[in-house]
Enzyme design. Structure first.
Site, PDB file in Angstrom:
ATOM      1  N   HIS A 155       0.776  -1.063   0.019  1.00 51.02           N
ATOM      2  CA  HIS A 155       0.089   0.017   0.011  1.00 51.02           C
ATOM      3  C   HIS A 155       0.801   1.276  -0.190  1.00 51.02           C
ATOM      4  O   HIS A 155       0.392   2.195   0.665  1.00 51.02           O
ATOM      5  CB  HIS A 155      -0.975   0.184   1.063  1.00 51.02           C
ATOM      6  CG  HIS A 155      -1.759  -1.372   1.588  1.00 51.02           C
ATOM      7  ND1 HIS A 155      -3.153  -1.385   0.924  1.00 51.02           N
ATOM      8  CD2 HIS A 155      -1.352  -2.534   2.097  1.00 51.02           C
ATOM      9  CE1 HIS A 155      -3.562  -2.434   1.395  1.00 51.02           C
ATOM     10  NE2 HIS A 155      -2.503  -3.341   1.892  1.00 51.02           N
ATOM     11  N   SER A 276      13.645  19.703 -18.327  1.00 45.89           N
ATOM     12  CA  SER A 276      12.682  20.545 -18.422  1.00 45.89           C
ATOM     13  C   SER A 276      12.983  21.827 -19.478  1.00 45.89           C
ATOM     14  O   SER A 276      14.133  22.371 -19.099  1.00 45.89           O
ATOM     15  CB  SER A 276      12.070  21.111 -17.003  1.00 45.89           C
ATOM     16  OG  SER A 276      11.272  22.233 -17.317  1.00 45.89           O
ATOM     17  N   LYS A 282      15.417  20.375 -13.297  1.00 46.77           N
ATOM     18  CA  LYS A 282      14.591  19.240 -13.436  1.00 46.77           C
ATOM     19  C   LYS A 282      15.508  18.164 -14.003  1.00 46.77           C
ATOM     20  O   LYS A 282      16.097  18.438 -15.045  1.00 46.77           O
ATOM     21  CB  LYS A 282      13.332  19.591 -14.259  1.00 46.77           C
ATOM     22  CG  LYS A 282      12.359  20.255 -13.562  1.00 46.77           C
ATOM     23  CD  LYS A 282      11.720  19.447 -12.382  1.00 46.77           C
ATOM     24  CE  LYS A 282      10.763  18.491 -12.514  1.00 46.77           C
ATOM     25  NZ  LYS A 282       9.690  18.498 -13.215  1.00 46.77           N
ATOM     26  N   GLU A 289       8.724   6.857 -17.422  1.00 51.63           N
ATOM     27  CA  GLU A 289       7.506   7.280 -17.757  1.00 51.63           C
ATOM     28  C   GLU A 289       6.782   6.750 -19.197  1.00 51.63           C
ATOM     29  O   GLU A 289       5.662   6.393 -19.029  1.00 51.63           O
ATOM     30  CB  GLU A 289       7.420   8.828 -17.669  1.00 51.63           C
ATOM     31  CG  GLU A 289       7.569   9.243 -16.207  1.00 51.63           C
ATOM     32  CD  GLU A 289       7.828  10.754 -15.961  1.00 51.63           C
ATOM     33  OE1 GLU A 289       7.174  11.501 -17.172  1.00 51.63           O
ATOM     34  OE2 GLU A 289       8.534  11.263 -15.160  1.00 51.63           O
TER      35      GLU A 289
END
Ligand code: ARG
Length: 457
Positions: A155, A276, A282, A289
């Site tokens: 969890h 970025s 970044k 992803e």
């Protein structure tokens, strides 16, 4: 002029051609189509449709077409309906009448099914080999990171300490099952449809066993209707890709979380991250992803094909032409996802100190409960007792590991001095030496088994 337009009074509308032609995507099957036609020419020669010389001429011309295609020397015409028609057109242009004999006794219906099955077998073998590469990267990680104890999560809450290697190997064994699914899908495709004609079987008694042998098929289709109508083997291949995609997506998700500043367990190599355009600080795990994101299309491709197929009666209908794009997309994208994931895993760095610092003392809670059980308490009672100890720590804001034996005895008189020995990460790992557990012995056994499986291929 079309090869089939003898009975037509006027040509196809150009929009109809655009709508109906598949050459833009089915040229992917050029090698398979040439192999299929070459084998067919041999079979026709054996029954006297071709002389030996004609068969040799046709075979050489087919090989030359393949070579020219690889050199970029072929331009398809807007009137080329599909790869089968295009090759036949070029063949006739190059060798004349012998080329016009090639389509004797066969149909594009058995031809396209044969090409597709050949394609699936070849590309699934490529995927199988790429899965092995990814598994090898995981074994490398499991061996390299053997000393790292990390919090295991359920969890997304810290649950119990585990070896990081145990985590890497969990992915290995999942992939091993995906590899089996790929193998099963390959077996499903391993039947020769050629010789089935349009629906009823070829009117020429070609040697199908010989064709199967030449083209590398283990089996021959038993029923010509089934052979030209079925695409369940395409679904099997798409399902294998989707399943593999789901497996990889889940681990990509984990690694994205682990690479965040908040977790900081791993660092993705710069070569597999991106920046970025606006925020200079970044570093994004785009590789992971996209691995996660691509899974959507693998599931979509399966769904798309199943939805197409469900309305198609027997035998061949043009709807079946819709089988190719999802298949080509899934196999090529699954392959690149596998290759990227292998590199990401092989090159990432593990931030050992950060992981060690993150281990929370509450991770010993199950060991405390197990201790009480060993001293004679029923597990349910032990669970409640330890729950109360946790509550006590939370209330007073103290670490479970700084609690004294006397304090513990306030909750249960089964606690003795040896309870303090529970507060060792190594001890908690060693307590799970059971086969399949996170204990070092078990993890080493898993590594040996993994290597053995890889040796088998
Ligand atoms: N391009 C077609 C396909 O991929 C080939 C088979 C066409 N057969 C036919 N009878 N029109 O499905």
């Amino acid at each position: 002029m079309k090869m089939w337009d003898g009975r037509f009074a006027k040509p196809s509308d150009s929009l109809m051609e655009q709508f109906h032609n598949s050459i833009s995507f089915d040229q992917t099957l050029i090698d398979e189509d040439i192999a299929c036609s070459t084998a067919w020419a041999g079979a026709l020669e054996r029954i006297g449709i071709f002389t030996r010389k004609e068969a040799a001429t046709v075979t050489a011309a087919l090989a030359a077409i393949g070579k020219d295609y690889r050199k970029g020397k072929i331009t398809f015409s807007p009137h080329d309906e599909d790869i089968h028609m295009a090759i036949e057109r070029m063949l006739v242009e190059r060798v004349g009448e012998a080329g016009a004999r090639l389509h004797t006794g066969r149909s594009r219906n058995d031809q396209t099914a044969t090409d597709l099955r050949l394609f699936i077998k070849k590309r699934l073998l490529d995927l199988h080999n790429e899965v092995i590469e990814l598994q090898q990267a995981l074994v490398y990680r499991a061996e390299t990171d053997l000393d790292v104890i990390m919090p295991g999560f359920t969890h997304l809450q810290q649950a119990q300490p585990i070896l990081l290697s145990h985590y890497w190997l969990s992915f290995f064994f999942l992939l091993d099952r995906d590899k089996k699914r790929i193998g099963n899908a390959s077996v499903a495709a391993d039947t020769l449809p050629l010789g089935s004609g349009a629906i009823a079987g070829s009117g020429f008694d070609v040697d199908r066993a010989g064709l199967a042998e030449t083209l590398g098929f283990t089996d021959i289709s038993d029923n010509s209707i089934d052979a030209v109508a079925s695409r369940d083997y395409v679904l099997d291949a798409l399902a294998a890709c989707a399943s593999l995609g789901v497996s990889m997506s889940r681990y990509a998700e984990d690694l994205i979380i682990f690479s965040s500043r908040e977790f900081g367990f791993i660092e993705i190599d710069d070569a597999w991250s991106t920046g970025s355009s606006m925020m200079p600080q970044k570093k994004n795990p785009d590789s992971l992803e996209l691995i996660r994101g691509k899974c959507g299309r693998f599931i979509g491709n399966y769904t798309r094909m199943a939805a197409t197929l469900k309305g198609v009666g027997l035998a061949y209908y043009k709807d079946l032409q819709e089988d190719k794009e999802p298949l080509f997309d899934s196999v090529s994208q699954t392959e690149i996802v596998l290759r990227v994931f292998t590199r990401v895993i092989a090159t990432l760095s593990v931030r050992r100190k950060r992981i060690a610092d993150d281990l929370h003392p509450f991770l010993f809670a199950t060991d405390l409960a197990d201790y009480l059980v060993r001293k004679g308490a029923p597990f349910r009672k032990a669970h409640r007792t330890v729950g109360r100890i946790i509550g006590h720590c939370l209330e007073r804001n103290i670490a479970l590991t700084s609690i004294s034996v006397d304090e513990l005895r306030g909750f249960s008189d089964l606690f003795c001095d040896d309870a303090m020995k529970l507060f060792s990460w190594e001890g908690a790992i060693a307590a799970r030496s059971i086969c399949g557990g996170t204990g070092r012995g078990s993890v080493k056994a898993q590594i040996s088994k993994a290597k053995k499986l890889l040796r088998k291929g």
